[in-house]
Design a protein around this motif. Sequence first.
Motif, PDB file in Angstrom:
ATOM      1  N   ARG A 257      64.222 100.881  39.441  1.00 43.23           N
ATOM      2  CA  ARG A 257      63.818  99.870  38.477  1.00 43.23           C
ATOM      3  C   ARG A 257      64.189 100.306  37.206  1.00 43.23           C
ATOM      4  O   ARG A 257      64.137 101.616  36.790  1.00 43.23           O
ATOM      5  CB  ARG A 257      62.503  99.425  38.502  1.00 43.23           C
ATOM      6  CG  ARG A 257      61.916  98.392  37.499  1.00 43.23           C
ATOM      7  CD  ARG A 257      60.623  97.749  38.093  1.00 43.23           C
ATOM      8  NE  ARG A 257      60.451  97.342  39.555  1.00 43.23           N
ATOM      9  CZ  ARG A 257      60.767  96.011  39.642  1.00 43.23           C
ATOM     10  NH1 ARG A 257      60.833  95.123  38.681  1.00 43.23           N
ATOM     11  NH2 ARG A 257      60.572  95.530  40.951  1.00 43.23           N
TER      12      ARG A 257
ATOM     13  N   GLN B  64      57.135 106.371  36.107  1.00 45.85           N
ATOM     14  CA  GLN B  64      57.917 105.604  34.952  1.00 45.85           C
ATOM     15  C   GLN B  64      58.186 106.764  34.046  1.00 45.85           C
ATOM     16  O   GLN B  64      57.173 107.345  33.698  1.00 45.85           O
ATOM     17  CB  GLN B  64      57.254 104.699  34.323  1.00 45.85           C
ATOM     18  CG  GLN B  64      57.709 104.019  33.471  1.00 45.85           C
ATOM     19  CD  GLN B  64      56.876 102.778  32.909  1.00 45.85           C
ATOM     20  OE1 GLN B  64      56.642 102.076  33.500  1.00 45.85           O
ATOM     21  NE2 GLN B  64      57.146 102.525  31.496  1.00 45.85           N
TER      22      GLN B  64
ATOM     23  N   THR C  54      60.887 104.418  38.124  1.00 43.43           N
ATOM     24  CA  THR C  54      61.280 103.446  36.858  1.00 43.43           C
ATOM     25  C   THR C  54      61.830 104.242  35.919  1.00 43.43           C
ATOM     26  O   THR C  54      61.203 104.966  35.347  1.00 43.43           O
ATOM     27  CB  THR C  54      60.163 102.426  36.849  1.00 43.43           C
ATOM     28  OG1 THR C  54      60.006 101.662  37.802  1.00 43.43           O
ATOM     29  CG2 THR C  54      60.570 101.700  35.424  1.00 43.43           C
TER      30      THR C  54
END
Length: 375
Positions: A178, A112, A151
């Motif tokens: 995402r 992420q 992400t």
Amino acid sequence: MSEAVLPPIGMLAELTHRCPLQCAYCSNPLELLKANREMATQDWLSLFDQAADLGVLQIHLSGGEPTLRPDLETLVHRLSDRGIYTNLITAGVGIREGRIDDLAKAGLDHVQISFQGAVAATTEKIGNYRDAHFKKIETAKNVRASGLPLTINAPIHRHNIDEIPAFIDLALELDAERLEIANVQYAGWALLNRNTLMPDRAAVEHQVNVVREAQERLHGILAIDFVTPDYFAVYPKPCMGGWARDAFMVAPDGTVLPCHAAGTIPGLVFDRFGEKSLADIWHDSTAFNAFRGTDWMAEPCRSCDRKEIDWGGCRCQAMAIAGNAAATDPACIKSPLHARMAALIEEATTSGGAAFHYRRIGSGMTNLAPDSTEA
Ligand code: SF4
Ligand code: FES
């Protein structure tokens, strides 16, 4: 406790507070720990073993900037061996060439990357780091080239709330799986900077429509998570999924906490890994049991039919706004202090916007007033 204590599912490991960026909304505590307070590799490995034995299924490797730890591959390798899903939460700058590949080979499962803005000028201004945007884009490309899912995390506040369509385009361009549109939670450095960061109501309402439309349009192409802004809410979120319910966090020095801002609640004593086992802390720590379940609740939560949905909201927000961690989260419309949220929005959005208190080791504790300006 009326309920049996179930094993935790998730853990946030703040491996270090060191970070090249200085974001004014950082959720780290104002009292940041220096490198000499960080746990050694062997201590983290031992903690991860105990976490696996306890039943933890996923660990978020965070900071500060976790890639500043040279032992990150060793830590990831151990977690992978123990069958734990690993998510690296990184600012995406200052990562040497080939490191993402090395982490993938060590068994990393997911990355992420946070973007402070959807355009370079915003990213550089919020993080106070030159060329940060381009470095993040390069890291994102390396993540995808190594075969890892990505992400993009977009912490939203007054200075980037108009960039949401551009964040969506950026996530699509970077082939992210995402996008997390996460309105800033006003704890830690964000609380200190609340008057500078708070968006106005019109911008928030517009944002909700933009996100809803994109979620429908991009269904099956890009998953868009939306973390709504507490100060504009009718009901609070179940912070951490409920206090000490299925997740916890560990600070760089091994202090085990129910959430990232728990240290702001006076009277709670937090145990350190090594002095006690993780299982003992999870099950028996007085801090973990202080707000576990529903027995601690007073009215209106006690007789509310949502009490096992949001678990009374956020204890740290109740502390920050009501001055009482056992109060109903003022984000809730049933709280007698709910109107204070609107007053704080009004105060923040009419105050003219102070300069950022940038996150720096040693500067947080001298700037405790949320609306004072940086020299
Ligand atoms: Fe949640 Fe308490 Fe509000 Fe009910 S009264 S909605 S349990 S915060
Ligand atoms: Fe501590 Fe929400 S941040 S309970």
